[in-house]
Design a protein around this motif. Structure first.
Motif, PDB file in Angstrom:
ATOM      1  N   UNK A   1      29.295  46.497 -45.056  1.00 53.53           N
ATOM      2  CA  UNK A   1      30.004  45.928 -46.202  1.00 53.53           C
ATOM      3  C   UNK A   1      31.492  46.131 -45.999  1.00 53.53           C
ATOM      4  N   UNK A   2      32.241  45.043 -46.031  1.00 56.33           N
ATOM      5  CA  UNK A   2      33.675  45.132 -45.808  1.00 56.33           C
ATOM      6  C   UNK A   2      34.313  43.806 -46.189  1.00 56.33           C
ATOM      7  N   UNK A   3      35.603  43.816 -46.424  1.00 49.26           N
ATOM      8  CA  UNK A   3      36.312  42.590 -46.760  1.00 49.26           C
ATOM      9  C   UNK A   3      37.773  42.704 -46.332  1.00 49.26           C
ATOM     10  N   UNK A   4      38.361  41.562 -46.053  1.00 49.83           N
ATOM     11  CA  UNK A   4      39.798  41.473 -45.821  1.00 49.83           C
ATOM     12  C   UNK A   4      40.487  41.176 -47.147  1.00 49.83           C
TER      13      UNK A   4
ATOM     14  N   UNK B   1      38.157  49.436 -41.847  1.00 50.57           N
ATOM     15  CA  UNK B   1      37.256  48.757 -40.923  1.00 50.57           C
ATOM     16  C   UNK B   1      36.716  47.494 -41.585  1.00 50.57           C
ATOM     17  N   UNK B   2      37.633  46.544 -41.813  1.00 47.85           N
ATOM     18  CA  UNK B   2      37.323  45.368 -42.619  1.00 47.85           C
ATOM     19  C   UNK B   2      36.728  44.218 -41.820  1.00 47.85           C
TER      20      UNK B   2
ATOM     21  N   UNK C   1      35.856  47.475 -33.437  1.00 48.47           N
ATOM     22  CA  UNK C   1      35.984  47.601 -31.984  1.00 48.47           C
ATOM     23  C   UNK C   1      37.115  48.555 -31.629  1.00 48.47           C
ATOM     24  N   UNK C   2      38.233  48.458 -32.358  1.00 48.62           N
ATOM     25  CA  UNK C   2      39.364  49.355 -32.105  1.00 48.62           C
ATOM     26  C   UNK C   2      38.979  50.805 -32.344  1.00 48.62           C
ATOM     27  N   UNK C   3      38.174  51.068 -33.382  1.00 56.98           N
ATOM     28  CA  UNK C   3      37.717  52.434 -33.633  1.00 56.98           C
ATOM     29  C   UNK C   3      36.863  52.931 -32.473  1.00 56.98           C
ATOM     30  N   UNK C   4      35.958  52.097 -31.984  1.00 60.72           N
ATOM     31  CA  UNK C   4      35.109  52.492 -30.862  1.00 60.72           C
ATOM     32  C   UNK C   4      35.949  52.826 -29.630  1.00 60.72           C
TER      33      UNK C   4
END
Length: 350
Positions: free
Chosen positions: A1-4, A80-81, A87-90
């Protein structure tokens, strides 16, 4: 669940620039990325995640995984939207682990199994052990908030370990980073309580809890409830921050909405209803607590002064507003760090 959501990237640079350069990135490189970014969400030239990831890739190619981890940390900021952020977090995790052998402290990455909503969740935790640490020494549980997480604040946590001699257990609060379940009050504290219990097994049994920003909500609760032996609250929301008429600055409305688990941008009413459950008034009404240090910048645009000053007069509690700085005293963090370290090493306090 996420949103911009709608957010001007320049606003984020205005607020976070001191943190960007203060945690280890060269100002010239940050300025270069700032000049290149024109939009928040598109994963293409001029986009936030693209330009920060390009800088991180340069660091990685040059054999500087620590700086690469920092840059990927800003690439996934502020939430993490979408897939590029995740991917950047990984990639941040990958570079951080590559950098770990050169840390100034012994490093271990462990998984703590914590209860959550009738089930269990796996919480990655980073253990930072300073030279000379003894198994009889206390342990410091530490976290950042809704947008600055354990790897982003590694330098600060390492400094705390080295200058206090305490083993530090760094984690992401629920709804953020690698702790993926939504942010909540009671369920979230169930996770924190499991981390406190685990921390007691990794040292002499005494545990202090440092929470920065929204992490300070959880350290305030653990300190007020006496579930730890000492607590530090740096810029933590505790009561007035959860008022229904509060305002949001620098994209924080969307950051918090993502942490709470909304899959579309919430209305003001939806956000207020969810946030109302977080008030710590019932614990503030008790006249007991663990020894506590509560501090913040006097000019915080996110957390009202009342959420710091409400602790004045409590037993075994020191309260401080640092003038001339804002949220979590980031622009004067060396001063805030010295205050926290001095308080922790004064062992008679706890």
């Amino acid at each position: 669940m996420a949103f911009q959501w709608q957010v001007d990237p320049e606003d984020l640079f205005v607020e976070r620039y001191p943190q960007m350069v203060g945690t280890g990135l060269p100002a010239a490189d940050v300025d270069e990325v700032r000049a290149a970014i024109t939009d928040m969400w598109p994963d293409r030239s001029g986009g936030w995640v693209h330009e920060w990831s390009r800088l991180a890739g340069r660091y990685a190619a040059a054999g500087s995984p620590w700086r690469a981890a920092l840059a990927y940390g800003w690439a996934k900021f502020p939430a993490l939207a979408d897939t590029p952020k995740r991917t950047a977090l990984s990639r941040q995790v990958d570079q951080y682990l590559l950098a770990a052998p050169d840390f100034d402290v012994a490093f271990d990455r462990i998984i703590v199994d914590a209860p959550y909503g009738g089930g269990h969740v796996a919480v990655p935790v980073h253990v930072l052990t300073p030279p000379g640490w003894s198994a009889a020494d206390p342990v410091l549980l530490a976290s950042g908030g809704v947008d600055s997480w354990k790897m982003d604040l590694h330098g600060w946590f390492t400094e705390l370990a080295l200058r206090t001699g305490m083993r530090v257990l760094a984690f992401d609060i629920p709804g953020t980073g690698e702790t993926s379940m939504p942010l909540s009050a009671d369920r979230g504290f169930d996770v924190v309580r499991a981390l406190i219990d685990h921390a007691r097994t990794l040292g002499g049994g005494r545990v202090a809890h440092l929470g920065i920003s929204m992490g300070g909500y959880f350290s305030a609760r653990s300190g007020l409830a006496g579930e730890v032996d000492a607590a530090i609250v740096l810029g933590g929301p505790v009561e007035r921050s959860f008022d229904p008429d509060r305002t949001w600055a620098y994209g924080m409305r969307g950051i918090v909405g993502n942490a709470l688990g909304f899959d579309t941008e919430p209305t003001d009413t939806e956000l207020a209803q969810r946030m109302s459950a977080f008030t710590l008034r019932q614990w503030l009404d008790q006249d007991r607590n663990a020894p506590m240090l509560v501090l913040n910048g006097a000019d915080d645009v996110h957390i009202p002064q009342a959420d710091t000053l409400v602790f004045k007069g409590r037993p075994e509690t020191e309260v401080l507003l640092i003038p001339g700085t804002g949220h979590c005293a980031v622009s004067k963090f060396p001063e805030a760090l010295r205050i926290m370290i001095d308080w922790l090493v004064a062992s008679a306090r706890w």
